[in-house]
Write a protein that holds these residues in place. Sequence first.
Motif, mmCIF file in Angstrom:
data_model
loop_
_atom_site.group_PDB
_atom_site.id
_atom_site.type_symbol
_atom_site.label_atom_id
_atom_site.label_comp_id
_atom_site.label_asym_id
_atom_site.label_seq_id
_atom_site.Cartn_x
_atom_site.Cartn_y
_atom_site.Cartn_z
ATOM 1 N N MET A 1 0.829 -1.205 0.000
ATOM 2 C CA MET A 1 0.000 0.000 0.000
ATOM 3 C C MET A 1 0.865 1.258 0.000
ATOM 4 O O MET A 1 0.595 2.208 -0.745
ATOM 5 N N ALA B 1 2.498 1.779 -3.402
ATOM 6 C CA ALA B 1 1.549 2.270 -4.393
ATOM 7 C C ALA B 1 1.245 3.744 -4.172
ATOM 8 O O ALA B 1 1.232 4.549 -5.107
ATOM 9 N N GLY C 1 2.045 6.923 -6.657
ATOM 10 C CA GLY C 1 1.023 7.859 -7.090
ATOM 11 C C GLY C 1 1.384 9.292 -6.760
ATOM 12 O O GLY C 1 1.210 10.214 -7.557
ATOM 13 N N ILE D 1 4.205 10.541 -9.151
ATOM 14 C CA ILE D 1 3.735 10.856 -10.510
ATOM 15 C C ILE D 1 2.915 12.142 -10.505
ATOM 16 O O ILE D 1 3.112 13.048 -11.331
ATOM 17 N N SER D 2 1.989 12.243 -9.551
ATOM 18 C CA SER D 2 1.138 13.437 -9.516
ATOM 19 C C SER D 2 1.947 14.693 -9.230
ATOM 20 O O SER D 2 1.698 15.741 -9.822
ATOM 21 N N TRP E 1 3.773 15.878 -12.290
ATOM 22 C CA TRP E 1 2.894 16.488 -13.283
ATOM 23 C C TRP E 1 2.452 17.877 -12.840
ATOM 24 O O TRP E 1 2.470 18.842 -13.621
ATOM 25 N N ILE F 1 -3.216 13.856 -0.659
ATOM 26 C CA ILE F 1 -3.619 14.805 -1.695
ATOM 27 C C ILE F 1 -2.969 16.159 -1.494
ATOM 28 O O ILE F 1 -2.461 16.777 -2.437
ATOM 29 N N VAL G 1 0.833 16.485 -2.447
ATOM 30 C CA VAL G 1 1.105 16.760 -3.857
ATOM 31 C C VAL G 1 0.914 18.237 -4.154
ATOM 32 O O VAL G 1 1.733 18.885 -4.819
ATOM 33 N N ILE H 1 5.994 0.328 -10.237
ATOM 34 C CA ILE H 1 5.139 1.398 -10.740
ATOM 35 C C ILE H 1 5.964 2.335 -11.603
ATOM 36 O O ILE H 1 5.461 2.976 -12.518
ATOM 37 N N ASN H 2 7.270 2.434 -11.304
ATOM 38 C CA ASN H 2 8.191 3.092 -12.215
ATOM 39 C C ASN H 2 7.875 4.566 -12.437
ATOM 40 O O ASN H 2 7.651 4.998 -13.548
#
Lengths: 190, 812
Positions: free
Chosen positions: B133, B136, B140, B143-144, B147, B262, B265, B361-362
Amino acid sequence: MSHVCINVCIQLYLLVCFLMILSAEISAAKNAEDIRCKCICPPYKDVNGKIYNQNVSLKDCNCLHVVKPMPVEGKDVEAYCLHCECRYEERSSGTIKVTIIVYLSLLGLLLLYMVYLTLLEPTLKRRLFGHSQLIQSDDDDVGDRQPFGNTRDVPSHSNVLNKVEHAQQRWWRQVQEQRKSVFDRHVVLS
Amino acid sequence: MENAGYCNDSFSSLQSGTSDEDMVEIAGATLDFSSTDDVPPLDRDYVSGYPAYGSGTDCTNGAPKLMDLLDEPLPGVGTYEDFNTIDWVREKSKDRDRHREIASKSKESTWALMKSVSDAFSGWLLMLLIGLMSGALAGGIDISAHWMTDLKDGVCLNGFWFNHEHCCWNSNETTFVERDRCPQWKTWAELILGTAEGSFAYIVNYLMYVCWALLFAFLAVSLVRAFAPYACGSGIPEIKTILSGFIIRGYLGKWTLVIKTITLVLAVSSGLSLGKEGPLVHVACCCGNILCHVFTKYRKNEAKRREVLSAAAAVGVSVAFGAPIGGVLFSLEEVSYYFPLKTLWRSFFAALVAAFTLRSINPFGNSRLVLFYVEFHSPWHLLELVPFVLLGIFGGLWGAFFIRANIAWCRRRKTTRLGHYPVLEVLLVTAVTALLAFPNEYTRMSTSELISELFNDCTPLDSSKLCDYINSNETKSSNELPDRPAGLNVYMAMWQLALALVFKMVITVVTFGMKVPSGLFIPSMAVGAIAGRLLGVGMEQLAYYHHDWVIFRGWCSPGADCITPGLYAMVGAAACLGGVTRMTVSLVVIMFELTGGLEYIVPLMAAAMTSKWVADALGREGIYEAHIRLNGYPFLEAKEEFSHKTLAMDVMRPRRSDPPLSVLTQDSMSVEDVETLIAETSYSGFPVVVSHESQRLVGFVLRRDLTISIENARRRQDGIVSTSRVFFTEYIPPQPPSSPAPLKLRPIMDLSPFTVTDQTAMEIVVDIFRKLGLRQCLVTHNGRLLGIITKKDILKHMAQMANRDPDSILFN
């Protein structure tokens, strides 16, 4: 009752997103566009430095296959290629797409929920039940030690729904408590 | 085998009240655990749902505690209040009893055997789940964050979900000099105005950058404020306190997890000078806490849960840096209080699983775990230890300065009106940061990218400003650059870096501790990396222009590659991080796992040691301990030595001027007396003595257990009224028929409270508290009860001895 549904929905959504991310990664097909061989060639004699990109697989990832058209000819090719560095890279654009979309939707949901809780819910309550019945307002329940007295006149539809609503209200009260201790009294978390 | 007071095997539904899962509706009584008062309001409807024990089982729990006529364990007995400390001894003995029961039953039937096997495996399964968990979630988040950071610059027309690097991944338009140019990526100026050049475009880009930064920061602080106020800050000081036995309900709950993920990020993307490592530790601990509820063994026992949380902290650092071993050492050194060997192995397993999940997940597109992977392996010379030690001194000075300044700022936020406007404060700091950061390209890029660029040494394949050395026209076949004089761009880059250094040093002081998730690993490393790189380039130029000096002559001839500025940046980063957090072993291990450079252990160690010594000379505690002290948490520091010659009777309560100790007698008080005593005082426990005259100790009973038992007895047992006698004895004498039924409360009493004599040295008492995790300890004199020492008394005493304000200890 709708915010109860929203709360439950958010939890289910989280679970679904988590599973989606994992499954997207596991089942991601190797998109042809998701692999590349990147060759960086520094300036050599009269030739400027250049970067070459091609979607070739690992076994073809070397200077001779990727650097096309070759800027030098004949004998210099070997010397030129010795300077170049070729690297094989792969990514998963599916994972990126899923993650960003899930994140944005979650963020949007939370923002909507926040707007609903802070702006719409009090006005809705006031309109439906009359202002005098409101024990619980958004702020200032300091030391309100009585167990949550649900004096609303709404007929309790079912025991389960009532309990979920009760838990929801309890959660909101806890958040208010936390907010007081963190933001107002600065007791926890300076 | 059950200790009636402490055995709570059938608490299946109710123990979820001890969790942070406050949303779960308890099938029976609903106990409100959120109050900060000592007396929880017991709720109404008890459902007669819990199974009664078979009688006649005997408890073996050290001292034999027979299970009395109390047939069923009460809901809530054995649980803790919010903002209180757990009783480690009780929790550990509960777990041993449970384990003994399972082990002894396992021989009876196959089902019981399978239960015992699954119980043994549950720890490993839990670690696996936590690793998955957390990995993961970290993927996430990465990545977020990438971006969203690039969203401030522009947008990708190929698919809006691509950041700049991925947008131009397949493009053929990239050039050697501009590695990131491609037609699919449009900056905001291009989208709005249609052009990318010119001063007007610059202004539009500037404006959009600032607007996006403000928007992200505003969203972050609003979400934190609305849904989970516990999600702000770094989280590591509070987790340290929780792991030492404190309870903060809701701190590791679902909503805190969601909001922290959240808003982390958002906060990182808004360009603020903060990192995500500390918050990732918090996220991993939330995952650990939430997954504990799946397993009964961990849900019901606070001590076992803290073992899991130690492992989860290791997982957090492991996914943040891609350093599993470093993560385990970090958990051991910085975060955990008790770290048994079993936890070591399990933490390592969980950290590995998390690192593997993250890798699959890379997030960085090149199978690497971390951005800072460096590839140079050039050797360093012994004489370079001098500049490395200098960097260590700089790191120590920076650490001491940062801690003092940050604590002063946070104290101001706590006590003055500055703290009343958290949203405004965040917006203001973001505005200042964005306005000052945009013009300088080294502050405009995200801090991780900056560190990555500074760590990497210059090869012929690089074309950045930092690598613009004056080209000599020989092309060598090796991949390394000889030391060359710096070109104009390098000097410009040095100036910009110096300005960036000053900016980062000042703005991080103000940013850490704001009401958004914020970590300080990355900003500290950035400060150190900039300083290190400046020193490295300076050394390089010195070696080039003065290669005939004595110190350079032996090893640094012209044309040789002897000084690697990237290494100096690494060492500087380690020094600054060590100065702020006072990490030692874990820092070195994290750094060499980050960079893959095993050759550089000695410079890293030299810098880390020097920085720790210098920083310790200037200020005793690291940033996390300083925040713990600022918030007044009851954290008994395990590393400090208690060196004063006071005795137990100097610290115990009651003092001379205080009213005498409030005690319960074993058989001469009525229910009403007990209730009055509870109502009049606010102590969290009472000793039980034989009688007021003899003051011989029988045991210790907790206030919460008393309240619950008495209320329950009044409701459910026949004949219990205010004049009923309360008995703590084993054997109740026969009562005359006219008197009301007696109330037996022996099961809730702890029959083996820890005692010391009044002449015990405080050193020993503090040691006992630390090693056993006690909450209170009774003081006797000549066998008679004299007073009580609680953890809070010890903390106040230590504060007094160190000339600090003893009233700053806020909690029990």
